[in-house]
Design an enzyme around this catalytic site. Structure first.
Site, mmCIF file in Angstrom:
data_model
loop_
_atom_site.group_PDB
_atom_site.id
_atom_site.type_symbol
_atom_site.label_atom_id
_atom_site.label_comp_id
_atom_site.label_asym_id
_atom_site.label_seq_id
_atom_site.Cartn_x
_atom_site.Cartn_y
_atom_site.Cartn_z
ATOM 1 N N LYS A 1 52.352 29.304 39.131
ATOM 2 C CA LYS A 1 53.081 30.019 38.069
ATOM 3 C C LYS A 1 54.584 30.009 38.381
ATOM 4 O O LYS A 1 55.415 29.838 37.483
ATOM 5 C CB LYS A 1 52.580 31.461 37.923
ATOM 6 N N THR B 1 53.814 35.952 35.487
ATOM 7 C CA THR B 1 53.220 37.058 36.237
ATOM 8 C C THR B 1 54.186 37.610 37.290
ATOM 9 O O THR B 1 55.067 36.887 37.776
ATOM 10 C CB THR B 1 51.942 36.547 36.947
ATOM 11 N N ASP B 2 53.982 38.869 37.659
ATOM 12 C CA ASP B 2 54.784 39.452 38.741
ATOM 13 C C ASP B 2 54.408 38.853 40.100
ATOM 14 O O ASP B 2 55.132 39.024 41.085
ATOM 15 C CB ASP B 2 54.627 40.986 38.775
ATOM 16 N N GLU B 3 53.273 38.126 40.153
ATOM 17 C CA GLU B 3 52.810 37.605 41.445
ATOM 18 C C GLU B 3 53.751 36.541 42.014
ATOM 19 O O GLU B 3 53.702 36.245 43.202
ATOM 20 C CB GLU B 3 51.374 37.081 41.315
ATOM 21 N N TYR C 1 47.657 30.231 43.007
ATOM 22 C CA TYR C 1 47.903 30.666 41.617
ATOM 23 C C TYR C 1 49.366 31.037 41.423
ATOM 24 O O TYR C 1 50.048 30.512 40.538
ATOM 25 C CB TYR C 1 46.995 31.863 41.265
HETATM 26 P P1 NAD Z 1 42.594 33.860 30.865
HETATM 27 O O1 NAD Z 1 42.111 33.087 32.050
HETATM 28 O O2 NAD Z 1 41.777 34.986 30.340
HETATM 29 O O3 NAD Z 1 42.832 32.863 29.634
HETATM 30 C C1 NAD Z 1 43.427 31.616 29.790
HETATM 31 C C2 NAD Z 1 43.175 30.831 28.509
HETATM 32 O O4 NAD Z 1 43.803 29.548 28.652
HETATM 33 C C3 NAD Z 1 41.696 30.570 28.210
HETATM 34 O O5 NAD Z 1 41.419 30.803 26.852
HETATM 35 C C4 NAD Z 1 41.515 29.100 28.552
HETATM 36 O O6 NAD Z 1 40.491 28.471 27.774
HETATM 37 C C5 NAD Z 1 42.891 28.541 28.241
HETATM 38 N N1 NAD Z 1 43.170 27.330 29.009
HETATM 39 C C6 NAD Z 1 43.001 27.137 30.345
HETATM 40 N N2 NAD Z 1 43.343 25.876 30.680
HETATM 41 C C7 NAD Z 1 43.750 25.264 29.531
HETATM 42 C C8 NAD Z 1 44.237 23.973 29.227
HETATM 43 N N3 NAD Z 1 44.342 23.034 30.185
HETATM 44 N N4 NAD Z 1 44.594 23.693 27.953
HETATM 45 C C9 NAD Z 1 44.471 24.638 26.979
HETATM 46 N N5 NAD Z 1 43.993 25.869 27.200
HETATM 47 C C10 NAD Z 1 43.633 26.190 28.471
HETATM 48 O O7 NAD Z 1 44.048 34.327 31.268
HETATM 49 P P2 NAD Z 1 44.825 35.687 30.910
HETATM 50 O O8 NAD Z 1 44.486 36.716 31.913
HETATM 51 O O9 NAD Z 1 44.674 35.979 29.473
HETATM 52 O O10 NAD Z 1 46.330 35.234 31.204
HETATM 53 C C11 NAD Z 1 47.109 34.592 30.190
HETATM 54 C C12 NAD Z 1 48.481 34.278 30.751
HETATM 55 O O11 NAD Z 1 49.113 35.478 31.177
HETATM 56 C C13 NAD Z 1 48.442 33.357 31.973
HETATM 57 O O12 NAD Z 1 49.532 32.454 31.868
HETATM 58 C C14 NAD Z 1 48.632 34.294 33.145
HETATM 59 O O13 NAD Z 1 49.263 33.643 34.222
HETATM 60 C C15 NAD Z 1 49.517 35.364 32.534
HETATM 61 N N6 NAD Z 1 49.391 36.715 33.119
HETATM 62 C C16 NAD Z 1 48.150 37.286 33.283
HETATM 63 C C17 NAD Z 1 48.073 38.588 33.798
HETATM 64 C C18 NAD Z 1 46.739 39.277 33.939
HETATM 65 O O14 NAD Z 1 46.690 40.397 34.490
HETATM 66 N N7 NAD Z 1 45.632 38.721 33.474
HETATM 67 C C19 NAD Z 1 49.236 39.278 34.149
HETATM 68 C C20 NAD Z 1 50.484 38.645 33.968
HETATM 69 C C21 NAD Z 1 50.542 37.363 33.441
HETATM 70 P P1 TYD Z 2 42.371 40.753 40.461
HETATM 71 O O1 TYD Z 2 41.796 41.493 39.311
HETATM 72 O O2 TYD Z 2 41.727 39.478 40.906
HETATM 73 O O3 TYD Z 2 43.916 40.529 40.132
HETATM 74 P P2 TYD Z 2 45.115 39.971 41.092
HETATM 75 O O4 TYD Z 2 44.549 39.365 42.312
HETATM 76 O O5 TYD Z 2 45.724 38.938 40.211
HETATM 77 O O6 TYD Z 2 45.982 41.152 41.356
HETATM 78 O O7 TYD Z 2 42.389 41.716 41.714
HETATM 79 C C1 TYD Z 2 43.042 42.985 41.674
HETATM 80 C C2 TYD Z 2 42.931 43.614 43.047
HETATM 81 O O8 TYD Z 2 41.538 43.892 43.309
HETATM 82 C C3 TYD Z 2 43.383 42.678 44.170
HETATM 83 O O9 TYD Z 2 44.025 43.474 45.181
HETATM 84 C C4 TYD Z 2 42.090 42.096 44.718
HETATM 85 C C5 TYD Z 2 41.084 43.217 44.498
HETATM 86 N N1 TYD Z 2 39.683 42.785 44.252
HETATM 87 C C6 TYD Z 2 38.642 43.314 45.020
HETATM 88 O O10 TYD Z 2 38.855 44.171 45.905
HETATM 89 N N2 TYD Z 2 37.363 42.869 44.780
HETATM 90 C C7 TYD Z 2 37.086 41.941 43.823
HETATM 91 O O11 TYD Z 2 35.896 41.550 43.667
HETATM 92 C C8 TYD Z 2 38.165 41.415 43.029
HETATM 93 C C9 TYD Z 2 37.907 40.403 41.951
HETATM 94 C C10 TYD Z 2 39.452 41.878 43.272
#
Ligand code: NAD
Ligand code: TYD
Length: 352
Positions: free
Chosen positions: A163, A134-136, A159
């Protein structure tokens, strides 16, 4: 003899993972695709119903933190590639329970690296460990500037710290053992199958149900949003064509202040639901800020753009409309994932 290509995708039942699994199963019918997922609250096999009977798709329920199980799985299947997405992924949950982020995101990643190394050390040619990050990890930007691949890591939430640590372990295995890896760091994704604890799907669900829209702080926080299918396309490209031991930043070239995004979403939802424009905006409620809230994320995606010819295929307006349409035609999915444990989570997060 050449090993048959077999790819392990972890976290494939989750939001982004399900789009990656679908793409790989569909585009590479000659490759066996294993989806390893523990099916936590965020994992849902409904996300993959359309491809579950394909002959090159295999689901394995299991936990990446279980060392014995992971080693056995790798010895049995000799995965030539790994695309690692399994993680605890929600910042707010990490604030309440950091340890589970350490266990899954750090220990789980190291388990996978060890198991991959255990099978292939001495024979790493044509093998690849792809780590989805992630960019975070880069922390927070001020008013200007963009995250590049050389920006220093400066994570602020449990988080992002977990990561960041997992990224460091992947690099360390590359340097120490010569393990072939690619890492990508992506901005905020949105789209179908997004779990309704994150901003966009949470607010879609609340608008449908006329529930308050809890905007943290003053709403002036900025995120760079990317349609999830475009992330899956980027992962496919970087997995196959990315250079060994490189990092690629992936982003939408699409920055929005939360409050502006929420207002646009309200308008789209009013139109789609046939409600008077302005109805959903009245649900906006400013609530207590998230501790350690990062002010702004924005990605410079020019490296993947230039080297691998990637760019988003969907504009934000198109992507948001597709997303809203998907949620409105998948109300059963939404009802299923927001029953039971979700209610407890929601009450503990949003009720004073
Ligand atoms: P998500 O929470 O929707 O899915 C995570 C999946 O991992 C789920 O299916 C869960 O069952 C599985 N999981 C969790 N713990 C586990 C374990 N111990 N063993 C096996 N499986 C397990 O997450 P997402 O949003 O799809 O993100 C996927 C990846 O992409 C993550 O690594 C996250 O850090 C990264 N990412 C997410 C975003 C975003 O905006 N959502 C952006 C950049 C990177
Ligand atoms: P989120 O979807 O949790 O992603 P991330 O924290 O990983 O960027 O949140 C996106 C933005 O929205 C973040 O600035 C937090 C804000 N946010 C709210 O204002 N209210 C909410 O209930 C949630 C879940 C997020």
């Amino acid at each position: 003899m050449e090993n048959k290509k077999t790819i392990l995708i972890t976290g494939g039942a989750g939001f982004i993972g399900s789009h990656v699994v679908r793409r790989f199963v569909t585009n590479y019918p000659e490759v066996d695709i294993y989806n390893l997922d523990a099916l936590t609250y965020a994992g849902n096999l409904e996300n993959l119903r359309d491809i579950e009977n394909r002959p090159n798709y295999f689901f394995v329920k299991g936990d990446i933190t279980d060392t014995v199980f992971i080693n056995k799985l790798f010895q049995e299947h000799k995965f030539t590639g790994v695309i690692h997405l399994a993680a605890e992924s929600h910042v707010d949950r990490s604030i309440k329970d950091p340890i589970s982020f350490v266990t899954t995101n750090i220990v789980g990643t190291v388990n996978l690296l060890n198991a991959f190394k255990g099978v292939w050390e001495g024979n790493f040619k044509d093998k690849r460990f792809y780590h989805v990050s992630t960019d975070e990890v880069y922390g927070s930007l001020g008013e200007s500037g963009l995250f590049t691949e050389t920006t220093s890591y400066d994570p602020n939430s449990p988080y992002s710290a977990s990561k960041a640590s997992s990224d460091h372990f992947v690099r360390a295995y590359g340097e120490t053992y010569g393990l072939p890896y690619v890492i990508s760091n992506c901005s905020n994704n949105y789209g179908p199958n997004h779990f309704p604890e994150k901003l966009i799907p949470l607010f879609i669900n609340n608008i449908i149900n006329y529930k308050p829209l809890p905007v943290y702080g003053d709403g002036n926080y900025t995120r760079d949003w990317l349609y999830v299918v475009d992330h899956a396309i980027a992962i496919d490209l970087a997995f196959h064509k990315g250079k060994n031991h490189e990092t690629y930043n992936i982003g939408g070239f699409n920055e929005w202040k939360n409050i502006d995004l929420v207002r646009l979403l309200c308008k789209v939802m009013d139109e789609k639901l046939g409600r008077a424009i302005g109805t959903s905006e009245k649900l906006i409620t400013y609530v207590k800020d998230r501790p350690g809230h990062d002010v702004r994320y924005a990605i410079d995606a020019s490296k993947i753009s230039k080297e691998l010819n990637w760019k988003p295929t969907v504009t934000f307006e198109e992507g948001l409309e597709k997303t809203v349409d998907w949620f409105l035609s998948n109300t059963e999915w939404l009802a299923n994932v927001t029953s039971g444990a979700y209610r407890e989570y929601y009450t503990s997060m949003y009720t004073k």
